[in-house]
Design an enzyme around this catalytic site. Structure first.
Site, PDB file in Angstrom:
ATOM      1  N   THR A  53      84.036  -3.442  34.024  1.00  0.00           N
ATOM      2  CA  THR A  53      83.538  -2.164  34.525  1.00  0.00           C
ATOM      3  C   THR A  53      84.053  -2.050  35.959  1.00  0.00           C
ATOM      4  OG1 THR A  53      81.565  -2.096  33.174  1.00  0.00           O
ATOM      5  CG2 THR A  53      81.391  -1.023  35.321  1.00  0.00           C
TER       6      THR A  53
ATOM      7  N   GLY B 285      75.039   3.632  29.072  1.00  0.00           N
ATOM      8  CA  GLY B 285      74.619   2.562  29.976  1.00  0.00           C
ATOM      9  C   GLY B 285      74.200   3.101  31.329  1.00  0.00           C
ATOM     10  N   ASP B 286      74.188   2.230  32.301  1.00  0.00           N
ATOM     11  CA  ASP B 286      73.746   2.615  33.646  1.00  0.00           C
ATOM     12  C   ASP B 286      74.811   3.359  34.443  1.00  0.00           C
ATOM     13  OD1 ASP B 286      75.142   0.107  33.509  1.00  0.00           O
ATOM     14  OD2 ASP B 286      74.734  -0.130  35.652  1.00  0.00           O
TER      15      ASP B 286
ATOM     16  N   THR C  16      77.275  -3.189  38.240  1.00  0.00           N
ATOM     17  CA  THR C  16      77.915  -3.666  37.006  1.00  0.00           C
ATOM     18  C   THR C  16      77.017  -4.715  36.376  1.00  0.00           C
ATOM     19  OG1 THR C  16      79.753  -4.913  36.050  1.00  0.00           O
ATOM     20  CG2 THR C  16      79.357  -5.232  38.406  1.00  0.00           C
TER      21      THR C  16
ATOM     22  N   GLY D  29      73.583  -2.884  31.346  1.00  0.00           N
ATOM     23  CA  GLY D  29      73.152  -1.558  31.780  1.00  0.00           C
ATOM     24  C   GLY D  29      71.692  -1.229  31.561  1.00  0.00           C
TER      25      GLY D  29
HETATM   26  N1  ASP Z   1      77.014  -1.679  33.157  1.00  0.00           N
HETATM   27  C1  ASP Z   1      77.884  -1.470  32.043  1.00  0.00           C
HETATM   28  C2  ASP Z   1      77.080  -0.928  30.895  1.00  0.00           C
HETATM   29  O1  ASP Z   1      76.010  -1.437  30.617  1.00  0.00           O
HETATM   30  C3  ASP Z   1      78.613  -2.709  31.603  1.00  0.00           C
HETATM   31  C4  ASP Z   1      79.176  -3.606  32.684  1.00  0.00           C
HETATM   32  O2  ASP Z   1      79.044  -3.340  33.854  1.00  0.00           O
HETATM   33  O3  ASP Z   1      79.818  -4.616  32.317  1.00  0.00           O
HETATM   34  O4  ASP Z   1      77.543  -0.048  30.226  1.00  0.00           O
END
Ligand code: ASP
Length: 293
Positions: A162, A192-193, A213, A216
């Protein structure tokens, strides 16, 4: 940043490629500001470079959903006026971050999803690319492996990458941006977040800017990006303490990940609770250090 997670399966060549890309991204963002651009322009520029690089889990290198497609999320926020643009669950968009910026600049809305986001993309001439653009045998193998495994947790951060950026410009304007393909084997429609203001990205002038990251769902439940700023604004915490404490708290409840954060004085903190997080910061013309561990 280029994502937090586990790096054991990465080759030395991939690590080098990631470091080079992050260098180029930070340099380009910095150049944007030297040329008179804003911090918002700078974070967008940096993210575009990483979205175009298949080594990252954003744009071209996005991971697969359980139905073997890419659904991408992105957000961008200006601390000057709280203008935010975000897109979620979009497919075939070459640069989700550009589309998020268009949402901020050209609509009355904050977040567009799915088909509506795609027709908006067409109307503002965003590049729409075929499925093959995102195809990767390697990433496909990873999702197939998870689907066949007996693991209880069926979604995974098994491809790091990410991407996120934060910046402050000469006028003291803070900005944050984040873009992702999400988690491997996620359900279609899972968001996700990364596109959620306050979770994946947050920017607030005179306080701080944050890009997250990690897993999420935890970052949404704990509103991590906003939480870092809240602790600075209301508890007078410094950026190191504010960001590290929330990442430690997440660790205690199993929420893996990290953040990059910059405050109104340009002080930087980049805590994570995973084995590594690809990260780098640039504070003058020559100085750029990329770290993973
Ligand atoms: N935060 C991201 C999600 O949950 C994934 C990541 O940061 O690796 O979609």
């Amino acid at each position: 940043h280029g994502g937090a997670g586990w790096f054991a399966s990465m080759t030395e060549e991939e690590i080098q490629g990631i470091k080079e890309a992050l260098n180029i991204a930070a340099d380009s963002g910095y150049e944007v500001m030297l040329d008179g651009g804003t911090s918002l322009d700078a974070v967008e520029r940096a993210i575009i470079i990483l979205e175009d690089n298949p080594l990252f889990n954003a744009g071209r290198g996005s991971v697969y959903t359980s139905e073997l497609r890419q659904e991408m999320d992105a957000s961008i926020m200006s601390g000057e006026d709280r203008s935010i643009g975000a897109v979620a669950s979009v497919s075939n968009i070459k640069n989700p971050i550009k589309l998020a910026r268009k949402v901020a600049d050209q609509t009355e809305h904050v977040l567009l999803v799915g088909e509506g986001a795609r027709s908006f993309a067409r109307s503002v001439n965003q590049e729409i690319v075929p499925d093959e653009y995102f195809f990767s045998e390697e990433i496909l193998k990873r999702v197939r492996k998870i689907k066949q495994s007996a693991a209880v947790e069926k979604i995974s951060m098994n491809k790091i990458g990410t991407v996120g950026a934060v910046a402050i410009d000469i006028n003291g304007n803070l900005a944050a941006a984040t873009s992702t393909g999400g988690m491997t084997n996620k359900m279609p429609g899972r968001v996700g977040d990364s596109p959620i203001p306050g979770s994946g990205s947050w920017a607030q002038n005179n306080v701080c800017a944050v890009s997250s990251t990690g897993h999420g769902e935890y970052f949404i439940k704990y509103q991590v990006a906003r939480e870092v700023c809240n602790r600075i604004q209301f508890l007078n915490a410094d950026i190191e303490t504010a960001s590290k404490e929330i990442i430690d708290e997440l660790d205690e409840i199993g929420g893996a990940g990290g953040v990059i954060a910059i405050d109104f004085n340009g002080k930087i903190a980049m805590p994570f609770n995973t084995p590594g997080m690809i990260r780098g910061d640039k504070t003058n013309k020559t100085d750029l250090e990329i770290k993973i561990y």
